[in-house]
Design a protein around this motif. Structure first.
Motif, mmCIF file in Angstrom:
data_model
loop_
_atom_site.group_PDB
_atom_site.id
_atom_site.type_symbol
_atom_site.label_atom_id
_atom_site.label_comp_id
_atom_site.label_asym_id
_atom_site.label_seq_id
_atom_site.Cartn_x
_atom_site.Cartn_y
_atom_site.Cartn_z
ATOM 1 N N GLN A 265 0.883 -1.100 -0.073
ATOM 2 C CA GLN A 265 -0.112 0.047 -0.085
ATOM 3 C C GLN A 265 0.871 1.196 0.055
ATOM 4 N N ARG A 266 1.945 1.166 0.706
ATOM 5 C CA ARG A 266 2.816 2.307 0.591
ATOM 6 C C ARG A 266 3.463 2.711 -0.590
ATOM 7 N N TYR A 267 3.890 1.496 -1.336
ATOM 8 C CA TYR A 267 4.302 1.818 -2.596
ATOM 9 C C TYR A 267 3.111 2.218 -3.577
ATOM 10 N N GLU A 268 1.988 1.673 -3.600
ATOM 11 C CA GLU A 268 0.975 2.212 -4.308
ATOM 12 C C GLU A 268 0.629 3.788 -4.101
ATOM 13 N N ASP A 269 0.811 4.090 -2.656
ATOM 14 C CA ASP A 269 0.630 5.456 -2.248
ATOM 15 C C ASP A 269 1.826 6.646 -2.457
ATOM 16 N N ARG A 270 2.908 5.913 -3.152
ATOM 17 C CA ARG A 270 4.187 6.511 -3.590
ATOM 18 C C ARG A 270 4.739 7.131 -2.107
ATOM 19 N N SER A 271 4.663 6.567 -0.977
ATOM 20 C CA SER A 271 4.895 6.859 0.477
ATOM 21 C C SER A 271 6.686 6.691 0.401
ATOM 22 N N ALA A 272 7.132 7.819 0.936
ATOM 23 C CA ALA A 272 8.433 7.409 1.245
ATOM 24 C C ALA A 272 8.906 6.484 2.452
ATOM 25 N N ALA A 273 7.863 5.823 2.868
ATOM 26 C CA ALA A 273 7.962 4.859 3.977
ATOM 27 C C ALA A 273 8.132 3.466 3.423
ATOM 28 N N TYR A 274 8.042 3.330 2.124
ATOM 29 C CA TYR A 274 8.145 2.211 1.388
ATOM 30 C C TYR A 274 9.604 1.582 1.510
ATOM 31 N N ASP A 275 9.589 0.427 1.605
ATOM 32 C CA ASP A 275 11.199 -0.250 1.794
ATOM 33 C C ASP A 275 11.101 -1.300 1.238
ATOM 34 N N PRO A 276 11.877 -1.229 -0.057
ATOM 35 C CA PRO A 276 12.114 -2.638 -0.701
ATOM 36 C C PRO A 276 12.974 -3.687 0.040
ATOM 37 N N THR A 329 11.651 8.471 12.367
ATOM 38 C CA THR A 329 10.825 9.083 11.255
ATOM 39 C C THR A 329 10.519 7.908 10.184
ATOM 40 N N GLU A 330 9.047 7.898 9.913
ATOM 41 C CA GLU A 330 8.875 7.038 9.017
ATOM 42 C C GLU A 330 7.848 7.864 7.825
ATOM 43 N N GLY A 331 8.446 7.897 6.661
ATOM 44 C CA GLY A 331 7.956 9.007 5.832
ATOM 45 C C GLY A 331 7.720 10.321 6.198
ATOM 46 N N ASP A 332 6.257 10.872 6.234
ATOM 47 C CA ASP A 332 6.023 12.348 6.828
ATOM 48 C C ASP A 332 5.616 12.248 8.177
#
Length: 646
Positions: A265-276, A329-332
């Motif tokens: 979902q984070r990748y779908e939302d283009r969130s900076a919290a996405y972690d490969p 910090t996780e994303g924003d």
């Protein structure tokens, strides 16, 4: 209630059932001559006190079901006094400080002799049905068999149950509400299933392969499609599977699937919290748990699946010891994790919160510490002793504090409470702690509990090593009272600008103990501190005020880069990139990177790992999707375990 049950209750047992203050008050009243008139009829003990109060202890249920006319809502001095008075009357008027006379031989010597009919009659059909569901899923228990100076006890994953006298007359547990009765049933079954004298026992359990078959298939689908190809239909299937796993009490795989959904979902939302990297770990964890549960090697399947855990365990009046906090910090969003030890169970519980970061970035650790949680300052909770009457513990060791009008939570000074923590949480021999960590199963199959590696390390000596500007880390070496050393490392973050200065001052003051996340790296014990106990009191570095302008003592030359670690980290990065793009979308450049990783691993002597990457390269060149997934999983699992052990 039998005469032997009442005589078998020691001062400590009564204190566990009520509290030590009530026991002392009741004993003092008896010493002053205010003994009640006692009547024992049909198993029920009636005590009429000179002040007019009448306490009745029924034949079944012990103090939990006792009544008193004094008006006290819960346990009172009259109920406790009735037991003490009966003991004195039949045991030669023993002094208040003396243990009660030994119990007469009882018909039920251990909880193993308690029958299902007795459990159902005493605790009700609902508790029995809930326990049946847990047994079907499977659970384990650590057992203490009864002896001359100790009661029978079963340490369950969600609660500890002590049979203070033989049978069900007086049972103490830290669970409350319906969970209390269910825990008693599970504890009795554990003794029944175990061989006499056995320290641990596994009870029940479903077929792990059947439980996780659909989960593994869905994880394989995500691996083939990658983060970009995992559409809403696949995410919906994962959500249904997570709920199904929870119903089947496979809590750890359910948690992994939920985290996987969150990453997608984070990748779908283009969130900076996405972690490969996190995505790759989750895709490796799910098949690893399935294999470990189906073919256990020293680790019960129930531990791998989490089937022994309760979704939520209400806690009665409980004391919690603050072990600090971390701010990040996780994303924003600004995140905070607060750590509290439950000394009675040896568990570390955590409370997580997060807040949006405003444009000026003012939500720092010091500001978070001033906020309130359950009516108490977060900073005080992290560095004090908390007593609460309304708390719930989840399967993952997350803590929820009640906030209603009747949910009372009080914070007291920490003092030297860390010294009273059990040996499972407090280490004095740091070398032994390092060995203990090395003997654990890999993280991919360990219980998914919060703060699993958080410990309190007693400190005999401290050497401040200084601040390294390149890595932005402050380091100190500590020595335990019983030997062994550990490297304490505090990393700079914008979320906690005052942490480095506060930690340096604490190290200079000569800390008594350090609480923190502990792991091994390159043969050394590494501690990431959450709190530091100094002679002047506890310090929580992440909550310290500051503007990152302090001058810090410089460290010596940094350790040179190590080729084995570099090869391992690069190989894991290759696996993460493949998982992110999806094995179906892998092209020739991906195969080149895989082959380069194989060469690097072979160069540093990791030949088995290198062969895994050779097989992965070959599989990527074929059309067999099952072979691709199997080769990636083998390579990823080996590298993640190697990284942990290195």
């Amino acid at each position: 209630m039998s005469r032997s049950d009442l005589l078998a209750l020691s001062q400590d047992a009564l204190a566990a059932l009520a509290n030590r203050g009530l026991v002392k008050r009741a004993a003092k009243d008896l010493d002053a001559g205010t003994a009640p008139a006692l009547t024992l009829a049909d198993g029920a003990l009636t005590a009429v006190f000179p002040d007019g109060a009448t306490a009745v202890l029924p034949a079944e249920g012990g103090l939990e079901t006792a009544t008193c006319t004094c008006g006290a809502a819960g346990k009172c001095r009259h109920r406790v006094g009735a037991v003490l008075a009966y003991q004195r009357e039949h045991a030669g008027a023993a002094p208040a400080e003396t243990e009660a006379a030994p119990a007469e031989p009882a018909e039920v010597a251990t909880p193993a002799a308690i029958t299902d009919d007795q459990l159902r009659d005493a605790l009700g059909p609902h508790a029995f049905k809930a326990a049946e569901a847990t047994r079907k899923a499977g659970y384990t228990a650590r057992l203490t068999w009864p002896g001359p100076d100790r009661p029978a006890a079963a340490e369950l994953p969600a609660a500890t149950v002590s049979f203070l006298v033989p049978g069900l007359g007086y049972v103490h547990t830290d669970a409350t509400g319906p969970a209390r009765d269910t825990a008693i049933v599970l504890a009795a079954w554990a003794f029944r299933e175990a061989e006499p004298g056995a320290a641990t026992v596994a009870v029940g359990g479903a077929d792990p392969e059947e439980t996780l078959a659909a989960t593994v298939d869905l994880a394989a689908q995500v691996l083939l499609d990658g983060a970009a190809g995992a559409d809403a239909v696949l995410r919906a299937s994962l959500q249904r599977e997570a709920k199904a796993l929870t119903r089947r009490r496979a809590h750890w795989p359910a948690g992994a699937v939920s985290d996987l959904i969150d990453q997608l979902q984070r990748y779908e939302d283009r969130s900076a919290a996405y972690d490969p990297h996190r995505l790759a770990v989750l895709l490796a964890e799910i098949p690893a748990r399935a294999k470990a549960a189906a073919h256990p090697l020293g680790t019960p399947a129930a531990h791998v699946l989490g089937s022994e855990e309760s979704d939520a365990t209400p806690l009665t009046l409980v004391r919690l010891t603050g072990l600090g906090a971390r701010v990040g910090t996780e994303g924003d969003r600004r995140t905070m994790e607060l750590y509290l030890a439950q000394p009675e169970t040896g568990m570390v519980l955590s409370i997580k919160r997060d807040w949006p970061i405003p444009e000026d970035g003012t939500v720092t650790g010091a500001e978070v510490a001033s906020r309130r949680l359950a009516g108490c300052r977060i900073g005080a909770l992290a560095a004090g002793n908390t007593v609460t009457e309304a708390a719930t513990r989840t399967a993952a060791r997350a803590l929820k504090l009640g906030t209603g009008r009747l949910a009372k939570t009080q914070v007291l000074p920490l003092g030297l409470a860390w010294n009273d923590l059990p040996s499972s949480l407090r280490a004095t021999d740091l070398g032994a702690l390092a060995e203990e960590l090395g003997e654990r199963p890999p993280a991919l199959v360990r219980p998914r509990v919060a703060a699993e590696s958080l410990r309190v390390l007693a400190v005999a000596e401290t050497e401040l090593l200084g601040y390294d500007p390149a890595s932005q880390r402050l380091a100190a070496e500590i020595t335990g009272p019983d030997g062994g050393t550990a490297l304490v490392v505090v990393a700079h973050t914008s979320a906690a600008p005052g942490a480095l200065e506060a930690a340096e001052q604490a190290f200079t003051a000569g800390p008594l103990a350090v609480a923190g996340h502990v792991h091994r790296h390159r043969g050394r014990l590494i501690v990431e501190p959450t709190a530091i106990l100094t002679p002047d009191g506890p310090v929580v570095p992440d909550f310290a005020p500051g503007d990152d302008s302090a001058d810090l003592a410089a460290a010596g030359d940094a350790a040179p880069s190590e080729p084995v670690s570099a090869a391992i980290e690069d190989a894991i990065s290759v696996c993460a990139d493949l998982a992110h793009q999806g094995l179906r979308r892998s092209r020739e450049p991906s195969r080149v990177r895989v082959e380069a990783a194989a060469t690097a691993l072979n160069r540093v002597g990791l030949q088995r790992a290198a062969m895994d990457f050779v097989h992965l390269s070959k599989a990527l060149g074929n059309e067999d999707e099952g072979a691709k997934g199997a080769a990636w999983t083998a390579a990823a699992v080996r590298m993640l375990v190697t990284a942990e052990l290195h």
